[in-house]
Write a protein that holds these residues in place. Structure first.
Motif, mmCIF file in Angstrom:
data_model
loop_
_atom_site.group_PDB
_atom_site.id
_atom_site.type_symbol
_atom_site.label_atom_id
_atom_site.label_comp_id
_atom_site.label_asym_id
_atom_site.label_seq_id
_atom_site.Cartn_x
_atom_site.Cartn_y
_atom_site.Cartn_z
ATOM 1 N N ARG A 78 -51.051 22.286 -9.879
ATOM 2 C CA ARG A 78 -51.277 22.608 -8.466
ATOM 3 C C ARG A 78 -52.603 22.027 -7.974
ATOM 4 N NH1 ARG A 78 -53.988 26.273 -5.610
ATOM 5 N NH2 ARG A 78 -54.762 27.259 -7.520
ATOM 6 N N GLU B 27 -52.118 18.291 -7.455
ATOM 7 C CA GLU B 27 -51.361 18.003 -6.237
ATOM 8 C C GLU B 27 -52.201 18.238 -4.986
ATOM 9 O OE1 GLU B 27 -47.953 20.465 -6.606
ATOM 10 O OE2 GLU B 27 -46.868 19.074 -7.919
ATOM 11 N N TYR C 83 -54.695 15.381 -4.812
ATOM 12 C CA TYR C 83 -54.032 14.127 -4.444
ATOM 13 C C TYR C 83 -53.656 14.133 -2.964
ATOM 14 C CZ TYR C 83 -50.681 10.293 -4.396
ATOM 15 O OH TYR C 83 -50.028 9.138 -4.095
#
Length: 226
Positions: free
Chosen positions: A74, A77, A80
């Motif tokens: 998580r 992500e 990113y």
């Protein structure tokens, strides 16, 4: 001795000079945790690869216990997405200049045009159908339209719908090119020699019990459909 100590410090990432007592304590700690040494070396390999991929913040967060290992995906992500939003999206003119209000306005305009086109298409189809139907006062009595006009003028029509459709011939399908009927109504009202339809749509087809391939279906003589 110096070369061995330097290599040991480099591999263990201990850092700083240490006396023999500290070196002995480190070596003893490694021996006592021998079973975990392989896991640690694998982790260091992953760390070096992650650093080469510019994932240092993720590694630092794991080693500093900023978040649990189960949250690593998580966190990656999230990082990113933040990077993509600030770099790649800003580099794309269509995304950088995107205006939600303008986009919503385009959608509304498209819907209005689409509704208008549907309305015009309906009017055009209705006009084409009506254009192929002659005036009621200009049809011959023996024609299909004349048969229908005669039946409409009677207080009590003398022909059943099946017979009327048969006597009207092609005029019946020109007058009513689209029909909304149940399978039972088709069998009751359409004559066996009724011209075939171009398209047949079965609504709720799963509720219709299919017939055998050899079962007769209202249509042209000798026409059989399952």
């Amino acid at each position: 001795m110096t070369e061995a100590v330097d290599a040991f410090d480099r591999l263990s990432r201990a850092g700083g000079e240490a006396g023999l007592a500290k070196l002995r304590a480190r070596a003893s700690a490694i021996v006592s945790h021998e079973r975990r040494l392989r896991d640690w070396t694998n982790w260091q390999r992953v760390v070096e690869e992650a650093i080469r991929l510019d994932l240092s913040p993720l590694i630092e967060g794991l080693e500093n216990d900023d978040f649990a290992a189960t949250e690593a995906v998580r966190e990656f992500e999230t990082g990113y997405a933040r990077w993509f939003a600030f770099h790649r999206m800003d580099a794309e003119p269509l995304l950088r200049n995107f205006m939600p209000g303008e986009h919503a306005d385009c959608i509304e305009r498209f819907r209005a045009i689409d509704d208008r086109m549907s309305e015009l298409a309906s009017q055009y189809i209705r006009a084409k159908i009506c254009g192929s139907i002659p005036d009621k006062d200009g049809v011959a009595k023996s024609s299909g339209y004349g048969v229908l006009r005669h039946q409409l003028q009677l207080q009590r029509p003398s022909k059943p719908i099946r017979q009327l459709a048969s006597d009207m011939g092609d005029a019946f399908t020109r007058l009513a090119p689209c029909m909304l009927m149940s399978p039972l109504s088709i069998a009751q009202y359409l004559p066996p020699d009724q011209a075939l339809f171009d398209v047949v749509i079965f609504d709720e087809a799963s509720q219709i019990t299919p017939g055998m391939p050899s079962a007769p279906w209202p249509g042209k003589a000798g026409d059989h459909r399952g």
